[in-house]
Design a protein around this motif. Structure first.
Motif, PDB file in Angstrom:
ATOM      1  N   GLY A  12       9.918  27.920  -8.676  1.00  0.00           N
ATOM      2  CA  GLY A  12       8.604  28.326  -8.202  1.00  0.00           C
ATOM      3  C   GLY A  12       7.970  29.427  -9.027  1.00  0.00           C
ATOM      4  N   LYS A  13       8.508  29.665 -10.239  1.00  0.00           N
ATOM      5  CA  LYS A  13       7.921  30.698 -11.118  1.00  0.00           C
ATOM      6  C   LYS A  13       6.827  30.060 -11.970  1.00  0.00           C
ATOM      7  CE  LYS A  13      10.898  34.392 -11.020  1.00  0.00           C
ATOM      8  NZ  LYS A  13      10.606  35.795 -11.044  1.00  0.00           N
ATOM      9  N   ILE A  36       2.467  25.311  -5.312  1.00  0.00           N
ATOM     10  CA  ILE A  36       3.859  25.351  -5.733  1.00  0.00           C
ATOM     11  C   ILE A  36       4.766  25.007  -4.559  1.00  0.00           C
ATOM     12  CG2 ILE A  36       5.711  26.868  -6.527  1.00  0.00           C
ATOM     13  CD1 ILE A  36       3.733  28.235  -8.320  1.00  0.00           C
ATOM     14  N   SER A  37       4.453  25.585  -3.410  1.00  0.00           N
ATOM     15  CA  SER A  37       5.355  25.309  -2.287  1.00  0.00           C
ATOM     16  C   SER A  37       5.225  23.860  -1.817  1.00  0.00           C
ATOM     17  CB  SER A  37       5.107  26.287  -1.148  1.00  0.00           C
ATOM     18  OG  SER A  37       3.781  26.157  -0.714  1.00  0.00           O
ATOM     19  N   THR A  38       3.988  23.309  -1.828  1.00  0.00           N
ATOM     20  CA  THR A  38       3.836  21.912  -1.408  1.00  0.00           C
ATOM     21  C   THR A  38       4.582  20.975  -2.349  1.00  0.00           C
ATOM     22  OG1 THR A  38       1.533  22.609  -1.253  1.00  0.00           O
ATOM     23  CG2 THR A  38       2.071  20.438  -0.387  1.00  0.00           C
ATOM     24  N   ILE A  39       4.415  21.227  -3.636  1.00  0.00           N
ATOM     25  CA  ILE A  39       4.988  20.281  -4.595  1.00  0.00           C
ATOM     26  C   ILE A  39       6.508  20.393  -4.624  1.00  0.00           C
ATOM     27  CG2 ILE A  39       5.147  19.744  -7.049  1.00  0.00           C
ATOM     28  CD1 ILE A  39       2.147  20.352  -7.194  1.00  0.00           C
ATOM     29  N   LEU A  40       7.004  21.618  -4.545  1.00  0.00           N
ATOM     30  CA  LEU A  40       8.460  21.770  -4.575  1.00  0.00           C
ATOM     31  C   LEU A  40       9.098  21.144  -3.338  1.00  0.00           C
ATOM     32  CD1 LEU A  40       8.937  25.350  -6.010  1.00  0.00           C
ATOM     33  CD2 LEU A  40       9.320  23.165  -7.126  1.00  0.00           C
ATOM     34  N   ALA A  41       8.314  21.050  -2.263  1.00  0.00           N
ATOM     35  CA  ALA A  41       8.873  20.477  -1.042  1.00  0.00           C
ATOM     36  C   ALA A  41       8.933  18.965  -1.103  1.00  0.00           C
ATOM     37  CB  ALA A  41       8.047  20.921   0.152  1.00  0.00           C
ATOM     38  N   ARG A  61       7.246  16.059 -13.101  1.00  0.00           N
ATOM     39  CA  ARG A  61       8.333  16.977 -13.410  1.00  0.00           C
ATOM     40  C   ARG A  61       8.990  16.557 -14.706  1.00  0.00           C
ATOM     41  NH1 ARG A  61      13.621  18.002  -9.706  1.00  0.00           N
ATOM     42  NH2 ARG A  61      14.852  18.808 -11.427  1.00  0.00           N
ATOM     43  N   TYR A  62       9.146  17.499 -15.619  1.00  0.00           N
ATOM     44  CA  TYR A  62       9.883  17.263 -16.848  1.00  0.00           C
ATOM     45  C   TYR A  62      11.018  18.276 -16.860  1.00  0.00           C
ATOM     46  CZ  TYR A  62       6.163  14.302 -18.616  1.00  0.00           C
ATOM     47  OH  TYR A  62       5.252  13.308 -18.779  1.00  0.00           O
ATOM     48  N   PHE A  67       4.586  20.065 -14.181  1.00  0.00           N
ATOM     49  CA  PHE A  67       3.230  20.132 -14.742  1.00  0.00           C
ATOM     50  C   PHE A  67       2.304  19.635 -13.643  1.00  0.00           C
ATOM     51  CE2 PHE A  67       3.863  20.726 -19.361  1.00  0.00           C
ATOM     52  CZ  PHE A  67       5.241  20.715 -19.380  1.00  0.00           C
ATOM     53  N   CYS A  68       1.330  20.447 -13.306  1.00  0.00           N
ATOM     54  CA  CYS A  68       0.509  20.099 -12.148  1.00  0.00           C
ATOM     55  C   CYS A  68      -0.967  20.276 -12.506  1.00  0.00           C
ATOM     56  CB  CYS A  68       0.904  20.999 -10.988  1.00  0.00           C
ATOM     57  SG  CYS A  68      -0.304  21.161  -9.715  1.00  0.00           S
ATOM     58  N   CYS A  69      -1.754  19.234 -12.287  1.00  0.00           N
ATOM     59  CA  CYS A  69      -3.179  19.303 -12.596  1.00  0.00           C
ATOM     60  C   CYS A  69      -3.987  18.999 -11.346  1.00  0.00           C
ATOM     61  CB  CYS A  69      -3.556  18.259 -13.634  1.00  0.00           C
ATOM     62  SG  CYS A  69      -2.799  18.515 -15.209  1.00  0.00           S
ATOM     63  N   ALA A  70      -5.132  19.638 -11.238  1.00  0.00           N
ATOM     64  CA  ALA A  70      -6.043  19.312 -10.142  1.00  0.00           C
ATOM     65  C   ALA A  70      -7.265  18.639 -10.730  1.00  0.00           C
ATOM     66  CB  ALA A  70      -6.453  20.578  -9.418  1.00  0.00           C
ATOM     67  N   ILE A  71      -7.610  17.483 -10.181  1.00  0.00           N
ATOM     68  CA  ILE A  71      -8.776  16.765 -10.691  1.00  0.00           C
ATOM     69  C   ILE A  71      -9.727  16.468  -9.543  1.00  0.00           C
ATOM     70  CG2 ILE A  71      -7.671  15.751 -12.704  1.00  0.00           C
ATOM     71  CD1 ILE A  71      -7.176  13.268 -11.028  1.00  0.00           C
ATOM     72  N   GLU A  72     -10.911  16.019  -9.898  1.00  0.00           N
ATOM     73  CA  GLU A  72     -11.902  15.751  -8.870  1.00  0.00           C
ATOM     74  C   GLU A  72     -11.680  14.362  -8.282  1.00  0.00           C
ATOM     75  OE1 GLU A  72     -15.964  17.896  -9.940  1.00  0.00           O
ATOM     76  OE2 GLU A  72     -15.073  16.858 -11.611  1.00  0.00           O
ATOM     77  N   GLN A  73     -12.394  14.127  -7.176  1.00  0.00           N
ATOM     78  CA  GLN A  73     -12.190  12.883  -6.439  1.00  0.00           C
ATOM     79  C   GLN A  73     -12.346  11.623  -7.292  1.00  0.00           C
ATOM     80  OE1 GLN A  73     -11.033  11.962  -3.561  1.00  0.00           O
ATOM     81  NE2 GLN A  73     -10.578  14.084  -3.060  1.00  0.00           N
ATOM     82  N   GLN A  74     -13.337  11.611  -8.158  1.00  0.00           N
ATOM     83  CA  GLN A  74     -13.588  10.356  -8.874  1.00  0.00           C
ATOM     84  C   GLN A  74     -12.724  10.208 -10.115  1.00  0.00           C
ATOM     85  OE1 GLN A  74     -15.816  12.847  -8.520  1.00  0.00           O
ATOM     86  NE2 GLN A  74     -17.838  12.095  -7.966  1.00  0.00           N
ATOM     87  N   ASP A  75     -11.959  11.224 -10.433  1.00  0.00           N
ATOM     88  CA  ASP A  75     -11.197  11.146 -11.673  1.00  0.00           C
ATOM     89  C   ASP A  75     -10.022  10.187 -11.555  1.00  0.00           C
ATOM     90  OD1 ASP A  75     -12.667  12.835 -13.307  1.00  0.00           O
ATOM     91  OD2 ASP A  75     -11.848  14.599 -12.326  1.00  0.00           O
ATOM     92  N   ASN A  76      -9.549   9.796 -12.716  1.00  0.00           N
ATOM     93  CA  ASN A  76      -8.492   8.803 -12.781  1.00  0.00           C
ATOM     94  C   ASN A  76      -7.128   9.496 -12.811  1.00  0.00           C
ATOM     95  OD1 ASN A  76      -6.662   6.818 -13.680  1.00  0.00           O
ATOM     96  ND2 ASN A  76      -8.352   5.689 -14.616  1.00  0.00           N
ATOM     97  N   GLU A  77      -6.319   9.206 -11.824  1.00  0.00           N
ATOM     98  CA  GLU A  77      -5.016   9.871 -11.704  1.00  0.00           C
ATOM     99  C   GLU A  77      -4.094   9.489 -12.855  1.00  0.00           C
ATOM    100  OE1 GLU A  77      -6.447   8.153  -9.300  1.00  0.00           O
ATOM    101  OE2 GLU A  77      -6.238   9.100  -7.351  1.00  0.00           O
TER     102      GLU A  77
END
Lengths: 157, 1283
Positions: A12-13, A36-41, A61-62, A67-77
């Motif tokens: 979580g660092k 961080i807490s949501t993803i680690l869970a 996870r590598y 590696f965590c990115c936030a994108i907008e609703q219409q963006d392509n995951e």
């Protein structure tokens, strides 16, 4: 458009953070902590996407790094996953089988790499070769400056 | 001195560098914060030194600490110092640090403007690159304004590396400084064709982002993107382009049709999942935008669904997730095709990933039908038993209820089953949705009368077993809420209880006191209801023993509640105790009070519409102060109503009947009544089941009181005997045969009831009827919401970017540039010198100055040219960075002052191009309509073709004046909504052809029929003969210009009747006092083929345009062409009339020379403009029409009668609507209402009545009396003439 990118360890660092949308520091910290807490869970078998407020979170996870990115609703995951993967590939090429320690000790290099790949939340250069070339050229520039600069800086030049 | 310096430097050699810091932090895990505060102190001292290398090292360390969450904003100035270093190494660190910790509100940023500008223009491309990436993170509004022009310059850099970054940065500039968008956009558009693929892709990215937020402004770029899409192989870019199309298609269905083919090809061919996913998403968007009318449209859906199935079946959880997500989008429009994959979705419910299960649940919500609801809910229930984790279980519970209750229980056929489901759900441990279940139970009990008794029975059982439901685990859940519903239902419908006394006992017994206050209150209150019921029945039966028993029971138990801590409970309880004591007293005297007691609780529950309160209209003439004791009488309102309906003077009964609904015959009414009685008498299924034909074999009829309550089966701990269980509704196989029998019975029943099953395609009849009334509403209020909601928040920067990009640039729309200090501007600058010295005040002052200057500039446009020349001398770039700002005399930032010439011209030229493009877009799209889908494959070659007709336009365009351009823009605006108009038009045509018997307003959906008729032009202008001789025949037609107020367009068509060519045609039309021809120098005339076209179509690029010889002052109109034998040509003239309420005439003559003859011939002309010319029916709609009539604006009235009209009603209407001056708003039987609007905005409403005896009456109402009488006169004469 990508809103931000976070790199954090399994403990979580936070290892890297890049914000393409301005937020006050408090908000940034809150978002980081929550994510961080949501993803680690999440369990390893789960999908890489989650909906979070009005954003979509794409993470991967590598080894010990997330590696965590936030994108907008219409963006392509899937495209975002590709961006993440491309970034990891670049780091791998640059450091030579990258590990978490490389990013900790050379965090500025990791940022420079990211800046070549993305500008203002959009993919800037899709060619790995071009990115590495640009980075190499800039490193060279630094090296040329350093030896001469070293003496100068220390009042010996 | 030197020694000290060397000594200091040596000390510095031992300073911590970044690696030391990181290592130190890792080594001091326990005392991290202490270690870091120590480092911070060191950094602070380092920053105080004036060696840049030390500072850079300190800043690098700070950047690392910032990531760990420490505040470093105090070091802003030091960061700027490092940024300004001439050395790339330090600059890089400085910019990195700035991009991490600066944001748009950072105050030190205003010091950086000149420094960043210098970096942007640096010789070293990596300096510029670093500045560009940094700027993308911390750009502020001021920086965006001041640096926009420098970024623009970088767009033309020779290095793709810089072009690419500059393009991406532009997006951020637009967000912060929207004014830059219009001047910069042409340049950005050019980048779409950049030789470097990276730059191209960056430009696509930016335009895609812009267009997604404000799609309508980017529609004209569709052909360019289409070309890119079909030619590019770069998946990154393709995804963005396809996403862009996804945003554009909702605005232009024709575009969608063009896209389907290439997209399906991509879907077939691509191996990249991200591209595939994007294509599917856009195809879905396309399919939503063209709701029908595509022949191979089903194939596309099938393809999408198939591909999605592959995604869902994939072992990759990500693909599975996205597949389900996309599937839910298809579901909204094409539920059938998704429902076929029910198995797959149900399978996903077993997935390990919770987010996938939740997605599948979302899908299920939309997939249920009457047939499948039972099975789906059963599956969900079994899932719920197995599901671990209360969160997911709660989610499931909620979904089950949502699935069942959606659309007023649309899919529920058997409400008894639903009640059982709800009862079953009560047993779920630890749920948070007790309130939801409770409200559902109450909803069903109230609205579905048929299962009320069943529900009451179940609720009585629930009350009896309250201790099981509210077990020890209930503390954390809200399941006790169901007892609220149970108590209320039992009390409210106590007459349906099998054993009211037992229920009352179960209510007072047990641990009621431990329940939440509001539930206790309901308990207490409903005890009274039950008590009243029991007393009333007991009195009838003279069962005094019973009366005594229950009275004592209550008197014994109620005192517990009287001492309750909850105020509500206490109050109700003490009230009831006294009532009961009173009743006891009465009974001692032998009085019967049961009926009186029951009166306390009588009254039927009535549904009230959710918005009823809001919609109560303030009655007319209600003065809240004066009339407090005298409410306005009902009769008055009724009169008003009647007046409103009787809009026309002599409106006869046929007009009124128009709105009457279908009235059932007496026989049907009787049937309905019977059905209702049968329903009300008792529950049709369960109580009387033995009397009716045998029910389903596996269904135990429930007789609650026969089941011994004590016999709790301990093996199945939570099962409550008598309480329904879902097992008996097993739907898997048994349901089928049972169901068939049921069908027969049901059909019989429905016949008897005179009801028709609502959905004939699914042959499952509803067993119970839900009361789905909208509820009580105040008189005259409608349920509809007409509030328009803008979902974007007020501060969304994209709101400001909603800018029309197709409009030509005006000369003052340029990017603010920095100019050299000009001598003649000295005075202005001087006044600002004070401000310059205090940097923090600069932005504010500058803004106010900008405004001033903008105003001044309008007056100074002549001067601009001079200044432009001066700008060309490049301002010298001074190396002194921060100092620049402080020294105002050296150079200064004058924003918005002088346009850059090149930019300016470029902009205008491009604006012209754009005008062309929007023409082209229409052409590009309309062309597609006539093409077969196969031929749009090679769209690339075709997109090039529109330039051919438009290139011929260009020569003439250059000579065009501004006025012309404006006019054209207007016309183009009209053309923007051809769809709408055609639709309306189509409606009119439809009306005419449909015998006017069944005129109905069609709703907005485009049907296949409409598509086919798209080619039908507007109603043909009604052409009249103007003049004729042996050589030439001239006809003309008039039309009010749509959108251009007070202008009349006259099409004059010359038809050669001579055997020789006719040339030198010259029209002489002197203006009359009230009617003037619009003579714009250089105005274009349209030369068309052999057909009269309505003016709108004339704008199409297929027609060639020629310039008429300008002759502004005289009445002469020279026609530039000659007529060959048998040929016909057309010219258009525009007129304005000062007064549109009276008819006009215009006399003139035409002279021409017939080839071979030396002298010219003359014909005199007489142009007639009856008042109907100035009317247009294009805006007619029923809503505005009725609004108008009820508004009372139409003060003028007039009418005429034709006793012996030889024409049939349709013919009369056709005659009246000829030329489009009036439009039919509504047509019922032999009555029609028409509407027209004059150029000056007068409204004319006509009611045409046709009686069987060829008796035609036309009543008119208008805002303008003279106009109306003239119009009616004209119509009368036209109709008479026809006779």
């Amino acid at each position: 458009m990508m809103q931000f990118m976070l790199l954090f360890s399994r403990q979580g660092k936070l290892r890297l953070q890049k914000w393409y949308e301005a937020h006050p520091d408090k908000v940034k910290k809150k978002i980081t902590r929550e994510l961080i807490s949501t993803i680690l869970a999440r369990k390893p078998k789960m999908s890489s996407f989650l909906e979070w407020k009005d954003l979509k979170i794409v993470y991967k996870r590598y080894a010990s790094l997330y590696f965590c990115c936030a994108i907008e609703q219409q963006d392509n995951e899937l495209l975002t996953l590709e961006v993440i993967h491309r970034y990891v590939e670049l780091l791998d090429k640059y450091f030579g089988s990258v590990c978490e320690l490389d990013i900790i000790f050379n965090f500025e290099k990791a940022y420079f790499m990211l800046d070549e790949l993305m500008v203002g939340g959009e993919v800037c250069e899709t060619s790995k070769k071009n990115v590495l070339k640009a980075i190499a050229a800039q490193d060279l520039l630094q090296e040329e400056e350093t030896p001469q600069g070293l003496f100068e800086d220390h009042g010996l030049g | 001195m030197a020694l000290r310096k060397v000594k200091g430097n040596l000390e510095r050699m031992f300073d911590k560098n970044l690696t030391d810091l990181v290592r130190g932090i890792r080594n001091n895990k326990e005392t991290e914060s202490k270690y870091i505060s120590q480092c911070m102190e060191e950094i602070k001292t380092e920053l105080r030194q004036d060696n840049l290398a030390v500072k850079a090292n300190a800043v690098a360390k700070l950047t690392y600490l910032q990531m760990l969450g420490y505040d470093i904003s105090w070091a802003g100035f030091n960061i700027i110092e490092v940024m300004s270093s001439p050395k790339f190494t330090y600059k890089r660190i400085g910019y990195l640090s700035a991009s991490q910790c600066f944001h748009q509100d950072t105050e030190v940023l205003m010091l950086t403007t000149n420094m960043i500008r210098k970096d942007l223009n640096s010789h070293n491309m990596y300096d510029s690159g670093t500045a560009l990436t940094g700027l993308a993170c911390f750009i502020s509004g001021d920086l965006a304004r001041d640096l926009a022009n420098d970024v623009m310059t970088l767009l033309t850099s020779t290095k793709p590396y810089l072009r690419k970054k500059a393009v991406l940065l532009l997006y951020k500039v637009f967000l912060k400084f929207p004014e830059a968008l219009r001047p910069a956009f042409p340049r950005l558009k050019e980048k779409l064709e950049d030789p470097d693929p990276g730059v191209q892709s960056a430009a696509v990215n930016v335009i895609c982002e812009l267009a997604r937020k404000n799609p309508k402004n980017y529609l004209s770029l569709a052909p360019v993107f289409f070309k890119l899409m079909t030619s590019s192989t770069n998946n990154w870019m393709l995804i963005k382009i396809i996403k862009l199309f996804g945003a554009l298609t909702p605005l232009e269905p024709r575009l969608g049709k063009k896209l389907i083919e290439p997209l399906t090809n991509l879907i077939h061919s691509t191996s990249a999942m991200s591209l595939l996913y994007e294509c599917i998403n856009t195809v879905i968007a396309v399919l939503i935008s063209i709701s029908s009318g595509m022949p191979n449209h089903n194939a596309s859906i099938q393809l999408c669904v198939q591909k999605l199935r592959i995604l869902i079946e994939d072992s990759d959880q990500n693909l599975k997730y996205l597949g389900l997500l996309a599937m839910s989008k298809i579901l909204k429009t094409h539920p059938k095709s998704v429902q076929a994959h029910k198995d797959l979705v149900l399978q996903c419910l077993d997935d390990k990933d919770e987010s996938i299960r939740l997605r599948a649940l979302d899908l299920l919500y939309g997939m249920v039908t009457k047939k499948t609801v039972m099975e789906i809910v059963r599956r969900l229930m079994t899932h719920m038993d197995r599901a671990e984790g209360t969160m997911y279980r709660d989610e499931l519970l909620q979904k089950i209820i949502l699935i069942c209750s959606q659309n007023n229980f649309q899919y529920i056929t058997n409400f008894e089953w639903y009640v059982s489901v709800l009862v079953e759900l009560c047993r779920m441990e630890g749920t948070q949705h007790g309130g939801l279940i409770a409200s559902q139970l109450m909803d069903v009990a109230i609205r579905v009368v048929a299962v009320r008794e069943f529900t009451v029975g179940q609720m009585a059982l629930l009350l009896d077993n309250a201790h099981v439901i509210v077990g020890p685990a209930a503390a954390r859940s809200s399941i006790a809420e169901v007892l609220y519903a149970a108590a209320w239902i039992c009390g409210e419908f106590s007459q349906l209880l099998a054993n009211p006394k037992a229920t009352l006992e179960s209510m007072v017994r047990g641990k009621v006191v431990s329940l939440p206050g509001h539930i206790q209150a309901i308990y207490v209150h409903n005890m009274l209801k039950l008590y009243a019921h029991i007393i009333a029945t007991a009195e009838e039966e003279d069962d005094s023993e019973m009366i005594e028993e229950v009275t004592n029971l209550l008197l014994e138990r109620l005192p517990v509640f009287v001492s309750s801590g909850d105020l509500e409970v206490q109050e109700r309880a003490s009230c009831i105790v006294h009532i009961v004591t009173y009743v006891q007293k009465c009974h001692k005297h032998g009085d019967k009070v049961g009926a009186d007691l029951a009166l306390l609780m009588t009254g039927e529950l009535n549904p009230v519409a959710p918005k009823a309160q809001k919609k109560v209209p303030l009655p007319d003439g209600l003065d809240l102060d004066a009339w407090i004791n005298d409410p306005p009488s009902e009769s008055e309102e009724e009169e008003d109503d009647a007046l409103e309906k009787e809009i026309f003077v002599k409106a006869d009964s046929s007009y009124k009947h128009r709105k009457e609904k279908y009235e059932p015959s007496e026989e049907e009414l009787q049937k309905l009544r019977d059905a209702r009685r049968a329903e009300q008498a008792s529950n049709p299924y369960y109580v009387k089941s033995s009397a009716l034909s045998s029910p389903r074999p596996n269904h135990n009829s429930i007789q609650v009181d026969e089941i011994p309550v004590t016999a709790i089966d301990l093996n199945v701990s939570l099962k409550i005997p008598g309480m329904t269980s879902l097992d008996k509704y097993q739907v898997v196989d048994g349901w089928q045969d049972g169901g068939k029998k049921r069908h027969k019975k049901q059909k019989k029943r429905s016949k008897r009831k005179g009801q028709v099953s609502s959905s004939s395609e699914e042959e499952i009849n509803r067993m119970h009827v839900v009361n789905t009334d909208i509820g009580e509403m105040p008189e005259g209020a409608h349920l509809s919401d007409d509030y328009e909601i803008d979902d974007r928040p007020e501060d969304d920067p994209h709101r400001a970017l909603d800018i029309n990009l197709d409009e030509p640039l005006s000369p003052n729309e340029v990017l603010p540039t920095r100019t050299h200090y000009e001598a003649h501007a000295q005075r202005k600058i001087e006044s600002n010198n004070e401000a310059k010295l205090i940097p923090s005040e600069i932005p504010l002052k500058m803004k106010t100055r900008n405004k001033k200057e903008r105003k001044e500039k309008k007056e100074k446009t002549k001067k601009v040219k001079k200044e432009e020349k001066k700008v060309k001398k490049k301002p010298s770039r001074d190396a002194n960075l921060i100092l620049d700002l402080i020294d105002p005399l050296k150079e200064t930032v004058i924003s918005d002052k002088v346009p850059v010439a090149a930019n300016h011209i470029n902009g205008i030229a491009d604006a012209k191009n754009k005008e062309k493009t929007s023409d082209d877009l229409d052409f590009w799209l309309s062309k597609e309509l006539s093409q077969t889908p196969e031929s749009c494959m090679d769209g690339t070659t075709k997109t090039a073709s529109p330039s051919t007709p438009s290139s011929s336009k260009d020569d003439s365009k250059s000579k065009k004046t501004k006025t012309k351009k404006e006019k054209k823009a207007k016309k183009e605006k009209d053309r923007d909504k051809p769809e709408k108009k055609l639709k309306k038009n189509e409606k009119e045509i439809d009306t005419l052809s449909r015998n006017r018997d069944e005129y109905e307003e069609t709703n907005g959906t485009v049907t296949q029929e409409v598509e086919e008729k798209l080619a039908v032009p507007e109603p043909q202008p009604y052409s009249r003969l103007l003049a004729e001789d042996s050589h030439i025949r001239i006809v003309y037609s008039t039309a009010a210009m749509d959108g251009v107020m007070s202008e009349i367009l006259v099409c004059i068509k010359f038809i050669s009747q001579s055997s020789k060519p006719i040339s030198k045609l010259q029209l002489i039309l002197p203006d009359s006092s009230a009617l003037k021809m619009i003579r714009t120098p250089g105005k274009l005339v349209f030369e068309t083929g052999y057909r009269l076209f309505p003016p709108k179509e004339m704008g199409m690029a297929v027609f060639q345009r020629k310039q008429r010889q300008p002759d502004p002052q005289s009445e002469l109109v020279n026609l530039p062409w000659s007529l060959d034998p048998g040929e016909s040509k057309e010219t258009q003239l525009s007129f304005t009339a000062e007064d549109v309420t009276i008819p006009h005439k215009l006399r003139g003559s035409l002279s021409y020379i017939q080839d071979g003859s030396s002298s010219s011939s003359d014909i005199s002309l007489r142009l007639e403009f009856p008042v109907t010319t100035f009317l247009s029916g294009k805006t007619a709609s029923r809503a505005t029409f009725t609004d108008l009539l009820s508004s009372g604006q139409l003060s003028a009235r007039s009418s005429f009668t034709l006793p012996n009209c030889p024409w049939s009603f349709p013919e009369v209407l056709e005659e009246l609507t000829l030329g489009g001056s009036l439009a039919v708003v509504e047509c019922v039987d032999q009555t029609a209402s028409l509407y027209g609007r004059s150029l000056h905005g007068h409204h004319v409403c006509l009611l045409v009545k046709y009686q069987a005896s060829h008796h035609l009456t036309i009543d008119g109402k208008s805002t303008e009396g003279i106009l109306l009488s003239n119009a009616l006169d004209h119509l009368k004469t036209t109709l008479m003439q026809k006779q």
